[in-house]
Design a protein around this motif. Structure first.
Motif, PDB file in Angstrom:
ATOM      1  N   ASP A 246       0.820  -1.208   0.000  1.00  0.00           N
ATOM      2  CA  ASP A 246       0.000   0.000   0.000  1.00  0.00           C
ATOM      3  C   ASP A 246       0.858   1.265   0.000  1.00  0.00           C
ATOM      4  O   ASP A 246       2.031   1.260   0.396  1.00  0.00           O
ATOM      5  N   ASP A 247       0.211   2.366  -0.424  1.00  0.00           N
ATOM      6  CA  ASP A 247       0.788   3.718  -0.342  1.00  0.00           C
ATOM      7  C   ASP A 247       2.129   3.834  -1.055  1.00  0.00           C
ATOM      8  O   ASP A 247       3.035   4.551  -0.615  1.00  0.00           O
ATOM      9  N   GLY A 248       2.259   3.142  -2.179  1.00  0.00           N
ATOM     10  CA  GLY A 248       3.461   3.270  -2.987  1.00  0.00           C
ATOM     11  C   GLY A 248       3.393   4.503  -3.874  1.00  0.00           C
ATOM     12  O   GLY A 248       2.316   4.957  -4.258  1.00  0.00           O
ATOM     13  N   THR A 249       4.559   5.045  -4.211  1.00  0.00           N
ATOM     14  CA  THR A 249       4.626   6.251  -5.032  1.00  0.00           C
ATOM     15  C   THR A 249       5.691   6.092  -6.106  1.00  0.00           C
ATOM     16  O   THR A 249       6.814   5.654  -5.816  1.00  0.00           O
ATOM     17  N   PHE A 250       5.327   6.465  -7.331  1.00  0.00           N
ATOM     18  CA  PHE A 250       6.292   6.571  -8.417  1.00  0.00           C
ATOM     19  C   PHE A 250       6.080   7.946  -9.031  1.00  0.00           C
ATOM     20  O   PHE A 250       5.036   8.216  -9.632  1.00  0.00           O
ATOM     21  N   ARG A 251       7.051   8.850  -8.887  1.00  0.00           N
ATOM     22  CA  ARG A 251       6.852  10.221  -9.333  1.00  0.00           C
ATOM     23  C   ARG A 251       8.121  10.791  -9.970  1.00  0.00           C
ATOM     24  O   ARG A 251       9.244  10.361  -9.666  1.00  0.00           O
ATOM     25  N   ASN A 252       7.903  11.732 -10.879  1.00  0.00           N
ATOM     26  CA  ASN A 252       8.992  12.486 -11.513  1.00  0.00           C
ATOM     27  C   ASN A 252      10.018  11.583 -12.188  1.00  0.00           C
ATOM     28  O   ASN A 252      11.195  11.935 -12.278  1.00  0.00           O
ATOM     29  N   LEU A 276      -2.032   4.091  -4.076  1.00  0.00           N
ATOM     30  CA  LEU A 276      -0.968   4.163  -5.072  1.00  0.00           C
ATOM     31  C   LEU A 276      -0.969   5.540  -5.731  1.00  0.00           C
ATOM     32  O   LEU A 276      -2.017   6.050  -6.124  1.00  0.00           O
ATOM     33  N   ALA A 277       0.217   6.148  -5.886  1.00  0.00           N
ATOM     34  CA  ALA A 277       0.351   7.452  -6.537  1.00  0.00           C
ATOM     35  C   ALA A 277       1.376   7.341  -7.654  1.00  0.00           C
ATOM     36  O   ALA A 277       2.540   7.026  -7.403  1.00  0.00           O
ATOM     37  N   VAL A 278       0.919   7.584  -8.878  1.00  0.00           N
ATOM     38  CA  VAL A 278       1.806   7.595 -10.041  1.00  0.00           C
ATOM     39  C   VAL A 278       1.664   8.975 -10.669  1.00  0.00           C
ATOM     40  O   VAL A 278       0.650   9.279 -11.311  1.00  0.00           O
ATOM     41  N   ASN A 279       2.672   9.815 -10.494  1.00  0.00           N
ATOM     42  CA  ASN A 279       2.529  11.232 -10.834  1.00  0.00           C
ATOM     43  C   ASN A 279       3.736  11.759 -11.602  1.00  0.00           C
ATOM     44  O   ASN A 279       4.890  11.403 -11.312  1.00  0.00           O
ATOM     45  N   THR A 297      -3.963   7.742  -7.263  1.00  0.00           N
ATOM     46  CA  THR A 297      -3.891   8.942  -8.081  1.00  0.00           C
ATOM     47  C   THR A 297      -2.965   8.700  -9.266  1.00  0.00           C
ATOM     48  O   THR A 297      -1.923   8.050  -9.141  1.00  0.00           O
ATOM     49  N   PHE A 298      -3.379   9.245 -10.410  1.00  0.00           N
ATOM     50  CA  PHE A 298      -2.568   9.240 -11.631  1.00  0.00           C
ATOM     51  C   PHE A 298      -2.633  10.668 -12.168  1.00  0.00           C
ATOM     52  O   PHE A 298      -3.619  11.056 -12.797  1.00  0.00           O
ATOM     53  N   LEU A 299      -1.592  11.443 -11.933  1.00  0.00           N
ATOM     54  CA  LEU A 299      -1.630  12.872 -12.207  1.00  0.00           C
ATOM     55  C   LEU A 299      -0.422  13.293 -13.028  1.00  0.00           C
ATOM     56  O   LEU A 299       0.721  13.028 -12.655  1.00  0.00           O
ATOM     57  N   GLY A 300      -0.692  13.941 -14.158  1.00  0.00           N
ATOM     58  CA  GLY A 300       0.380  14.568 -14.913  1.00  0.00           C
ATOM     59  C   GLY A 300       1.351  13.630 -15.582  1.00  0.00           C
ATOM     60  O   GLY A 300       2.501  14.008 -15.816  1.00  0.00           O
TER      61      GLY A 300
END
Length: 622
Positions: A246-252, A276-279, A297-300
């Motif tokens: 849970d609460d994984g992030t892949f960003r920038n 999950l946040a993929v931004n 979230t899937f943002l930008g």
């Protein structure tokens, strides 16, 4: 944003409220089109405006908040405008500077100071510096940060040559992460984790090259890459990144396939997780496939020619809540066809929308997509002035693509009439416009501009002007339904014999908030019924050859007329006894319940109740 004559850019912040905190998403895109990695940050002269990454609260202002962009990478930028806690007199800001430097500034999106460093120049584990990603993960404590110096790291070589006793968490051939709260971040420049050796194999019970099996793991500014040519172009190869915590992030960052076209393997995969946040990441020839996601979230993000689907959310997702905004999912000249943003259920909430049409609408209008797919139906954009292959310029061609359960968002313009031969299709105008369906450009049939074919159900037509050709008013209907359980809403019909017709074989159809002008008949319901006509306006009807008097509603099937404006001299006519029940209608005269106040002398057996003496101001298209 506009470019001035002196080369400067003028930035307009839309819909900023006074004495409020306003969030502006998708304001601009900053992309590194140079030849080396850069660190990007903003500087401005306003306390009221904070530039940040789209979709989250991560500031981009000041050198300490610089974000690293590899060559070709980009970030989507939003802004927070706080006029509630700041005094604003005049312009919100006079100037803003976007800095891009190759110097190792900032901490890479506010990631914590690293306790462990991976560097091409490291020779061992002295001072927690490693040349191997696997060795750094083995050494790291939960909740710590692993920072990467700029470079390309062959992660497949690290995995194959892992230290003796490394168990891979039972997943052969994978970088297995089971320590909660780990952060992987770029210290400076571009950081690429590359797979050049592990292909055409399963890597255990799951398929991820990088497998995350603990919560709160973040990848910030990390690019993951598979060299398809180096693998020998296999028919299958591991997902590049897989989340099972849970609460994984892949960003920038970036997820990409090079030297070939994918046979369909997703680049990023997650299963049975929440939060999950993929931004703000770039996906090249690699999509994101998410199974049984409860929230995320899937943002930008930018999906460039993925294998058919850019983002797919499927599995046990009933009740799921997602934010999906400012993503680009398009085919940029590849052979992969139209690219999809797909959610395989209608029992979810996306960007606050929870109806099927609402899901389609938000996915199309708040993202840039070739196709949005919801529960098996395709949603596409129709633009009469567009020639791009991803946008249809006729409604008929778009219906063929959307199919059963589909959705068409139609931009402003003039369109030919059409036939609908599929079930559960919605065709609606884009927000803020009213496109014209013009019989002069073509009709669905010789006598109907728009036709729902017999036996079809669940059709919705919303937000159009339907324009007839017949100045003698002796021929065509604007909209004709031969099917059932369908809706025509917020439609203006003009220059037709009959504006809306529910004809033989139809049942349970609704006309809501329609206006019929310069026509003899407003709505003509027949078939088996029951039908509903409500909140509509027929005061603009005229006399003609067909009827001696304008007929707002002429029914030969059970029909309820509710809260409609008929006005003086516009009649209801029941062609079968007791066909019409009038409830709350306005007839331009003072009547009493039970009186037949709205019919001519030939009409009988109409039940009239709740007659009103003032028109419904909200009825019809004014």
């Amino acid at each position: 944003m506009t470019e001035e004559s002196d080369g400067t850019l003028k930035l307009r912040l839309p819909n900023v409220n006074k004495d409020a905190v306003t969030e502006v998403e998708g304001l601009l895109v900053v992309q590194n089109e140079g030849t080396q990695p850069v660190n990007v940050y903003f500087e401005d002269d306003s306390d009221a405006v904070t530039f940040r990454t789209t979709g989250d609260d991560t500031s981009l202002e000041g050198v300490d908040n610089a974000v690293s962009l590899g060559v070709g990478s980009q970030i989507r930028v939003g802004a927070t405008v706080d006029t509630l806690n700041n005094d604003v007199d005049g312009a919100l800001l006079d100037s803003v500077t976007i800095n891009a430097t190759v110097d190792p500034v900032g901490a890479g999106q506010s990631s914590p100071t690293p306790q462990y460093v991976v560097s091409p120049s490291a020779t061992g584990g002295d001072n927690n510096r490693f040349s191997s990603v696997v060795e750094a993960v083995v050494a790291a404590e939960p909740g710590s940060t692993i920072g990467f110096e700029s470079g390309t790291y062959d992660i497949s070589d690290d995995i194959i040559n892992a230290p003796s006793g490394y168990s891979y968490g039972g997943q052969n051939g994978a970088l297995y992460i089971d320590k909660a709260g780990l952060t992987f971040t770029s210290l400076s420049g571009s950081v690429t984790l590359q797979n050049t050796e592990i292909g055409d194999v399963k890597v255990g019970t799951s398929d991820g090259l990088i497998q995350v099996h603990s919560s709160g793991v973040t990848f910030d500014g990390i690019e993951v890459e598979t060299d398809y040519g180096a693998l020998g172009s296999p028919q299958s190869f591991p997902y590049m990144v897989e989340f099972r915590g849970d609460d994984g992030t892949f960003r920038n960052g970036a997820v990409r396939l090079i030297n070939g076209d994918s046979p369909g393997t997703p680049g990023l995969y997650a299963e049975a997780v929440s939060g999950l946040a993929v931004n703000n990441s770039a996906f090249q020839k690699a999509g994101a496939v998410i199974k049984s996601l409860s929230s995320g979230t899937f943002l930008g993000n930018d999906f460039d020619a993925p294998p058919a689907e850019g983002i797919v959310i499927y599995g046990s997702i009933s009740g799921g809540e997602y934010s999906i905004r400012d993503n680009r999912v398009q085919n940029n000249g590849s052979t992969n066809g139209l690219q999809k943003l797909e959610v395989q259920s209608t029992s979810v909430t996306i960007n606050g929308a929870s109806t099927k049409d609402g899901l389609f609408r938000t996915l199309i209008t708040e993202n840039t997509v070739d196709t949005a797919r919801v529960a098996g139906g395709d949603g596409v954009t129709v633009d009469a002035d567009e020639t791009a292959s991803s946008v249809f310029n006729t409604i008929s061609s778009a219906i063929s693509q959307a199919g059963q359960g589909g959705y068409l968002l139609v931009k402003d313009g003039d369109y030919a009439g059409f036939n609908v031969g599929v079930d559960d299709l919605t065709i609606e105008a884009a927000p803020g416009v009213r496109p014209t369906i013009d019989a002069n450009l073509g009709k669905g049939t010789s006598s109907r501009i728009v036709q729902l074919k017999s036996g079809r159900t669940g059709f919705v037509l919303r937000g159009f002007e339907v324009l007839g050709t017949d100045t003698s008013l002796s021929g065509e209907s604007g909209v004709g339904f031969a099917g059932s359980d369908s809706l025509v809403e917020d439609v203006l019909a003009e220059n037709c014999l009959t504006g809306i017709q529910f004809y033989s074989g139809s049942s349970n159809n609704t006309a809501r908030n329609v206006t019929v002008r310069n026509s003899q008949v407003g709505v003509s319901p027949s078939g088996s019924g029951p039908h509903l006509v409500e909140s509509s306006d027929f005061t603009g009807l005229i006399s003609g050859d067909y009827n001696k008097s304008p007929e707002g509603l002429g029914a030969s099937a059970p029909t309820t007329s509710r809260n409609n404006n008929y006005g003086e001299g516009v009649f209801l006519r029941a062609y079968d006894n007791d066909a019409i029940t009038s409830d709350g209608d306005f007839f331009g005269t003072n009547g009493e319940d039970g009186e037949v106040v709205a019919t001519d002398d030939d009409t009988t057996n109409i039940t009239v109740k709740n007659v009103v003496t003032t028109p419904n101001e909200d009825a019809g298209i004014q």
